[in-house]
Design an enzyme around this catalytic site. Structure first.
Site, PDB file in Angstrom:
ATOM      1  N   ASN A   1     -43.619  27.294   4.703  1.00  0.00           N
ATOM      2  CA  ASN A   1     -43.631  27.352   6.065  1.00  0.00           C
ATOM      3  C   ASN A   1     -44.508  28.534   6.438  1.00  0.00           C
ATOM      4  O   ASN A   1     -44.856  29.326   5.923  1.00  0.00           O
ATOM      5  CB  ASN A   1     -42.578  27.378   6.943  1.00  0.00           C
ATOM      6  CG  ASN A   1     -41.868  28.798   7.420  1.00  0.00           C
ATOM      7  OD1 ASN A   1     -42.643  29.237   8.370  1.00  0.00           O
ATOM      8  ND2 ASN A   1     -41.160  29.461   6.657  1.00  0.00           N
ATOM      9  N   ILE A  53     -44.988  28.854  10.241  1.00  0.00           N
ATOM     10  CA  ILE A  53     -44.643  28.604  11.706  1.00  0.00           C
ATOM     11  C   ILE A  53     -45.401  29.640  12.365  1.00  0.00           C
ATOM     12  O   ILE A  53     -46.064  29.469  13.394  1.00  0.00           O
ATOM     13  CB  ILE A  53     -43.242  28.472  11.886  1.00  0.00           C
ATOM     14  CG1 ILE A  53     -42.409  27.468  11.104  1.00  0.00           C
ATOM     15  CG2 ILE A  53     -42.874  28.422  13.504  1.00  0.00           C
ATOM     16  CD1 ILE A  53     -42.855  26.050  11.390  1.00  0.00           C
ATOM     17  N   GLY A  54     -45.440  31.023  11.978  1.00  0.00           N
ATOM     18  CA  GLY A  54     -45.730  32.074  12.575  1.00  0.00           C
ATOM     19  C   GLY A  54     -45.043  32.519  13.994  1.00  0.00           C
ATOM     20  O   GLY A  54     -45.790  33.109  14.726  1.00  0.00           O
ATOM     21  N   CYS A 106     -42.261  38.964   8.016  1.00  0.00           N
ATOM     22  CA  CYS A 106     -42.845  37.501   8.233  1.00  0.00           C
ATOM     23  C   CYS A 106     -44.265  37.457   7.578  1.00  0.00           C
ATOM     24  O   CYS A 106     -44.886  38.419   7.924  1.00  0.00           O
ATOM     25  CB  CYS A 106     -42.986  37.114   9.779  1.00  0.00           C
ATOM     26  SG  CYS A 106     -43.725  35.363   9.933  1.00  0.00           S
ATOM     27  N   THR A 112     -33.028  27.226   4.849  1.00  0.00           N
ATOM     28  CA  THR A 112     -33.507  26.034   4.550  1.00  0.00           C
ATOM     29  C   THR A 112     -32.511  24.933   4.471  1.00  0.00           C
ATOM     30  O   THR A 112     -32.792  23.887   4.590  1.00  0.00           O
ATOM     31  CB  THR A 112     -34.409  26.219   3.087  1.00  0.00           C
ATOM     32  OG1 THR A 112     -35.506  27.254   3.532  1.00  0.00           O
ATOM     33  CG2 THR A 112     -35.153  24.872   2.949  1.00  0.00           C
TER      34      THR A 112
HETATM   35  C1  FMN Z   1     -38.953  27.054   8.975  1.00  0.00           C
HETATM   36  C2  FMN Z   1     -38.566  28.543   8.735  1.00  0.00           C
HETATM   37  C3  FMN Z   1     -38.743  29.491  10.179  1.00  0.00           C
HETATM   38  C4  FMN Z   1     -38.354  30.818   9.935  1.00  0.00           C
HETATM   39  N1  FMN Z   1     -38.312  31.833  11.137  1.00  0.00           N
HETATM   40  C5  FMN Z   1     -38.019  32.965  10.915  1.00  0.00           C
HETATM   41  C6  FMN Z   1     -37.942  33.981  11.838  1.00  0.00           C
HETATM   42  O1  FMN Z   1     -38.370  33.512  12.888  1.00  0.00           O
HETATM   43  N2  FMN Z   1     -37.660  35.132  11.577  1.00  0.00           N
HETATM   44  C7  FMN Z   1     -37.091  35.734  10.408  1.00  0.00           C
HETATM   45  O2  FMN Z   1     -36.833  36.864  10.560  1.00  0.00           O
HETATM   46  N3  FMN Z   1     -37.160  34.932   9.535  1.00  0.00           N
HETATM   47  C8  FMN Z   1     -37.507  33.570   9.517  1.00  0.00           C
HETATM   48  N4  FMN Z   1     -37.445  32.406   8.435  1.00  0.00           N
HETATM   49  C9  FMN Z   1     -37.089  33.207   6.874  1.00  0.00           C
HETATM   50  C10 FMN Z   1     -35.553  32.916   6.797  1.00  0.00           C
HETATM   51  O3  FMN Z   1     -34.769  33.334   8.152  1.00  0.00           O
HETATM   52  C11 FMN Z   1     -34.926  33.373   5.712  1.00  0.00           C
HETATM   53  O4  FMN Z   1     -35.117  34.617   5.157  1.00  0.00           O
HETATM   54  C12 FMN Z   1     -35.631  32.554   4.474  1.00  0.00           C
HETATM   55  O5  FMN Z   1     -35.895  31.175   4.785  1.00  0.00           O
HETATM   56  C13 FMN Z   1     -34.864  32.482   3.126  1.00  0.00           C
HETATM   57  O6  FMN Z   1     -33.680  31.822   3.049  1.00  0.00           O
HETATM   58  P1  FMN Z   1     -33.525  30.051   2.676  1.00  0.00           P
HETATM   59  O7  FMN Z   1     -34.115  30.028   1.265  1.00  0.00           O
HETATM   60  O8  FMN Z   1     -32.177  30.011   2.618  1.00  0.00           O
HETATM   61  O9  FMN Z   1     -34.315  29.517   3.737  1.00  0.00           O
HETATM   62  C14 FMN Z   1     -37.817  31.353   8.500  1.00  0.00           C
HETATM   63  C15 FMN Z   1     -37.731  30.571   7.485  1.00  0.00           C
HETATM   64  C16 FMN Z   1     -38.125  29.033   7.766  1.00  0.00           C
HETATM   65  C17 FMN Z   1     -37.899  28.113   6.639  1.00  0.00           C
END
Ligand code: FMN
Length: 308
Positions: A72, A74-75, A135, A271
Site C-alpha cells: 500500500n 496510501i500516504g 510510514c 491486513t
Molecule cells: C492500508 C494500510 C494502511 C496503513 N496505515 C497506517 C497508518 O496510518 N499508521 C501506521 O502507523 N501504520 C499504518 N499501516 C501499517 C499497519 O498498521 C501495520 O503496521 C502493518 O500493516 C503490518 O501489519 P499487518 O501485516 O498485520 O498488516 C497501514 C497498513 C496498511 C496495510
C-alpha cells in the site's frame, strides 16, 4: 468466554481485557467493522493515523496484491485532528466506551507530532498514543524520523513533553539495527513500542512494464513479513524493558501466540482485517482455546516464553 483463564495484560499502563488489538490504518476508527466485530471484545482499538491538518494521501493506484501480502502507498490520508475528534472519537465514545482507544499520530515535523497530541490531551476518549515514525509512504515525516536514532529520539522527546498518557512509538523495519533505535526511543521516555510497520517493496506489471503503484514503491504487509517482524520483536524485547505490541502478518491465533512467545505483550491484527472482517474475534477466541489446550491460566505467561 475465557473461563478460568486470565486474559488481561498491562500494556504500558493500559489495562487491556485481552492482548488483541488492531493495526493502525486497517480498521479505520472501528465504524466500518462494527457490524462484524464486537468492539467491546477487543483489547484496544488503534486508530488510523491522525495529523494536525487534513492530508490528501498519495495518487492511485495505491494498493497492489503480491503472493503473500499486500503493498500500500496510501500516504496517511486523513481529515486532520479536528475532524477526527468530532467524527471518530465521538463515535468511539458512544460505541466502544469500554475499549481503550490508542490514537496513531502522524506529522510532517517534530512540532506537528507534538501539536496533534496537545490537541488531544483534553479529550477524555483517548487512552494513549501510538507515535508513527515509520510510514514508508510519505516524503516528509514518517520513516524519515524512524530510520535513525537522533530524529527518532527527538520526536519521542517532543511528544513526551506534552503528555503523561501512555505513549507507544511505532518503529520501522526498514533499518539495519532496529535495536539501537528502540533503545533511543526508550531512553526518551516511550512507555512502549509497536513493531513493525510495513517493509518497503514494489510490484511491476511485466505486460505493461509499469509499476503497479503510482508512487512505484509502497509498504508490504501480511503473511510475507511475519518472519521479519517476529525476529525484530524478539531482538528488541531482549534489549528493552518497555512492552511491545507485535504486528506483521497476524492472520490467526497461532500467529498471535508466536508474537507473544517472541516477547510481545499484545498483538495487532492488520491486513487480515481486509481478508476477513471478523478475524479479530477469531484471534481472541483462538487465543483462549490455545491457553486451555496448553494449561495456561494467565495469558501473560506466554510473553517472552520462547524456549530457545
Ligand atoms: C492500508 C494500510 C494502511 C496503513 N496505515 C497506517 C497508518 O496510518 N499508521 C501506521 O502507523 N501504520 C499504518 N499501516 C501499517 C499497519 O498498521 C501495520 O503496521 C502493518 O500493516 C503490518 O501489519 P499487518 O501485516 O498485520 O498488516 C497501514 C497498513 C496498511 C496495510
Amino acid at each position: 468466554m475465557s473461563g478460568s483463564i486470565d486474559m488481561r495484560v498491562n500494556l504500558a499502563g493500559l489495562e487491556l481485557r485481552n492482548p488483541v488489538t488492531v493495526a493502525s490504518g486497517t480498521f479505520a476508527s472501528g465504524r466500518e467493522f462494527a457490524d462484524f466485530v464486537d468492539l467491546s471484545r477487543l483489547g484496544a482499538i488503534v486508530t488510523k493515523g491522525v495529523s494536525l491538518g487534513p492530508w490528501a494521501g498519495n495518487a492511485s493506484p495505491r494498493i497492489a496484491e503480491t503472493a503473500s501480502g499486500m503493498l500500500n502507498s496510501i500516504g496517511l490520508q486523513n481529515p486532520g485532528v479536528e475532524a477526527f475528534v468530532v467524527k471518530d472519537l465521538a463515535w468511539l465514545a458512544e460505541n466502544a466506551a469500554t475499549t481503550p482507544v490508542i490514537v496513531n499520530v502522524s506529522g510532517h515535523s517534530v512540532e506537528e507530532y507534538a501539536a496533534v497530541i496537545e490537541r488531544l490531551e483534553d479529550e477524555s476518549g483517548v487512552a494513549g498514543y501510538e507515535v508513527n515514525i515509520s510510514c514508508p509512504n510519505v516524503d516528509a515525516g514518517g520513516m524519515a524520523f524512524g530510520s535513525e536514532c537522533a530524529p527518532a529520539a527527538a520526536v519521542t522527546r517532543a511528544c513526551r513533553a506534552v503528555t503523561k498518557r501512555p505513549m507507544l512509538v511505532k518503529l520501522s523495519p526498514n533499518v539495519t539495527d532496529i535495536v539501537s533505535i528502540a533503545q533511543s526511543v526508550e531512553a526518551e521516555g516511550a512507555d512502549g513500542l509497536s513493531l513493525v510497520n510495513t517493509l518497503l517493496g514494489m510490484a511491476i506489471d511485466a505486460e505493461t512494464r509499469k509499476p503497479l503503484l503510482a508512487r512505484v514503491v509502497g509498504g508490504l504487509s501480511g503473511p510475507a513479513i511475519k518472519p521479519v517482524a517476529l525476529r525484530m520483536v524478539w531482538q528488541v524485547s531482549n534489549a528493552v524493558a518497555i512492552p511491545i505490541i507485535g504486528m506483521g502478518g497476524v492472520m490467526n491465533a497461532t500467529d498471535a501466540v508466536e508474537f507473544m512467545l517472541a516477547g510481545a505483550t499484545a498483538v495487532a491484527v492488520g491486513t487480515a482485517n481486509f481478508v476477513d472482517p471478523t478475524v479479530t474475534m477469531r484471534v481472541v477466541d483462538g487465543l483462549v482455546e490455545y491457553c486451555h489446550r496448553h494449561g495456561v491460566t494467565d495469558v501473560r505467561d506466554l510473553i517472552g516464553g520462547l524456549e530457545a
